[in-house]
Design a protein around this motif. Sequence first.
Motif, PDB file in Angstrom:
ATOM      1  N   ALA A  21       0.828  -1.207   0.000  1.00  0.00           N
ATOM      2  CA  ALA A  21       0.000   0.000   0.000  1.00  0.00           C
ATOM      3  C   ALA A  21       0.863   1.259   0.000  1.00  0.00           C
ATOM      4  CB  ALA A  21      -0.933  -0.007   1.207  1.00  0.00           C
ATOM      5  N   ALA A  22       1.965   1.239   0.759  1.00  0.00           N
ATOM      6  CA  ALA A  22       2.870   2.394   0.790  1.00  0.00           C
ATOM      7  C   ALA A  22       3.555   2.587  -0.559  1.00  0.00           C
ATOM      8  CB  ALA A  22       3.908   2.207   1.899  1.00  0.00           C
ATOM      9  N   ILE A  23       3.965   1.512  -1.214  1.00  0.00           N
ATOM     10  CA  ILE A  23       4.634   1.614  -2.518  1.00  0.00           C
ATOM     11  C   ILE A  23       3.672   2.115  -3.582  1.00  0.00           C
ATOM     12  CG2 ILE A  23       5.719   0.245  -4.343  1.00  0.00           C
ATOM     13  CD1 ILE A  23       7.037  -1.414  -2.136  1.00  0.00           C
ATOM     14  N   LYS A  33       2.527  -5.902  -6.627  1.00  0.00           N
ATOM     15  CA  LYS A  33       2.033  -7.209  -6.187  1.00  0.00           C
ATOM     16  C   LYS A  33       2.608  -7.446  -4.809  1.00  0.00           C
ATOM     17  CE  LYS A  33       1.862  -8.847 -10.857  1.00  0.00           C
ATOM     18  NZ  LYS A  33       2.668  -9.339 -11.924  1.00  0.00           N
ATOM     19  N   ASP A  34       1.727  -7.772  -3.857  1.00  0.00           N
ATOM     20  CA  ASP A  34       2.221  -7.943  -2.490  1.00  0.00           C
ATOM     21  C   ASP A  34       2.826  -9.323  -2.238  1.00  0.00           C
ATOM     22  OD1 ASP A  34       0.031  -9.603  -2.192  1.00  0.00           O
ATOM     23  OD2 ASP A  34      -1.016  -8.292  -0.790  1.00  0.00           O
ATOM     24  N   GLY A  35       2.774 -10.208  -3.240  1.00  0.00           N
ATOM     25  CA  GLY A  35       3.435 -11.499  -3.115  1.00  0.00           C
ATOM     26  C   GLY A  35       2.638 -12.551  -2.383  1.00  0.00           C
ATOM     27  N   MET A 135       7.485 -10.340  -3.236  1.00  0.00           N
ATOM     28  CA  MET A 135       6.785  -9.068  -3.399  1.00  0.00           C
ATOM     29  C   MET A 135       7.528  -8.262  -4.420  1.00  0.00           C
ATOM     30  SD  MET A 135       5.910  -6.370  -0.495  1.00  0.00           S
ATOM     31  CE  MET A 135       5.434  -4.725  -0.892  1.00  0.00           C
ATOM     32  N   THR A 136       6.814  -7.822  -5.458  1.00  0.00           N
ATOM     33  CA  THR A 136       7.463  -7.049  -6.490  1.00  0.00           C
ATOM     34  C   THR A 136       6.631  -5.826  -6.845  1.00  0.00           C
ATOM     35  OG1 THR A 136       6.398  -8.267  -8.273  1.00  0.00           O
ATOM     36  CG2 THR A 136       8.528  -9.088  -7.520  1.00  0.00           C
ATOM     37  N   SER A 137       7.270  -4.823  -7.357  1.00  0.00           N
ATOM     38  CA  SER A 137       6.565  -3.671  -7.912  1.00  0.00           C
ATOM     39  C   SER A 137       7.396  -3.163  -9.074  1.00  0.00           C
ATOM     40  CB  SER A 137       6.394  -2.568  -6.857  1.00  0.00           C
ATOM     41  OG  SER A 137       7.647  -2.040  -6.508  1.00  0.00           O
ATOM     42  N   SER A 138       6.738  -2.500  -9.996  1.00  0.00           N
ATOM     43  CA  SER A 138       7.468  -1.934 -11.130  1.00  0.00           C
ATOM     44  C   SER A 138       6.918  -0.558 -11.429  1.00  0.00           C
ATOM     45  CB  SER A 138       7.350  -2.851 -12.350  1.00  0.00           C
ATOM     46  OG  SER A 138       5.991  -3.010 -12.704  1.00  0.00           O
TER      47      SER A 138
END
Length: 139
Positions: A21-23, A33-35, A135-138
């Motif tokens: 949520a912070a990202i 994606k929180d994984g 957990m990944t984000s882009s």
Amino acid sequence: MKVVLFSDGTLLIRLGPEVAAAIRKIPGVVDVKDGIVLAGDALDIRVNRDKASLEGVDPDGVTRMLTDLLSGVVTTYVWKGPKMVGVRVWLPAGVRKTPGICLTFALVPRMGISFHSSGLHRLRPLRGNPRLCGMTSSG
């Protein structure tokens, strides 16, 4: 940007959604994606070894036959566009929906003599559990 977090399972399950949520609030981040992926419901199959041996099968064989009936078996492949797709043969959805119906299945082992599975096994439904995929984000 790619962020990958590692920890023991309980910490990531507890904090993963908060960190995601912070990202998401960071300008320019397009996907997070929180994984944590919920695995689907499952059945725990416990086979009575003594009763299975009286039918001439081993517990793994009973489990395999029940799994094939409920999940299906890929019997052949056909072309769909540019790729081969497996054709799965399985019981109708209405039959697979209730675990209790498994008690009435007639199983056919390799030797070809069918027998009813009632009394050979106990089924216990298991609710879906969180599975960690990282957990990944882009952005």
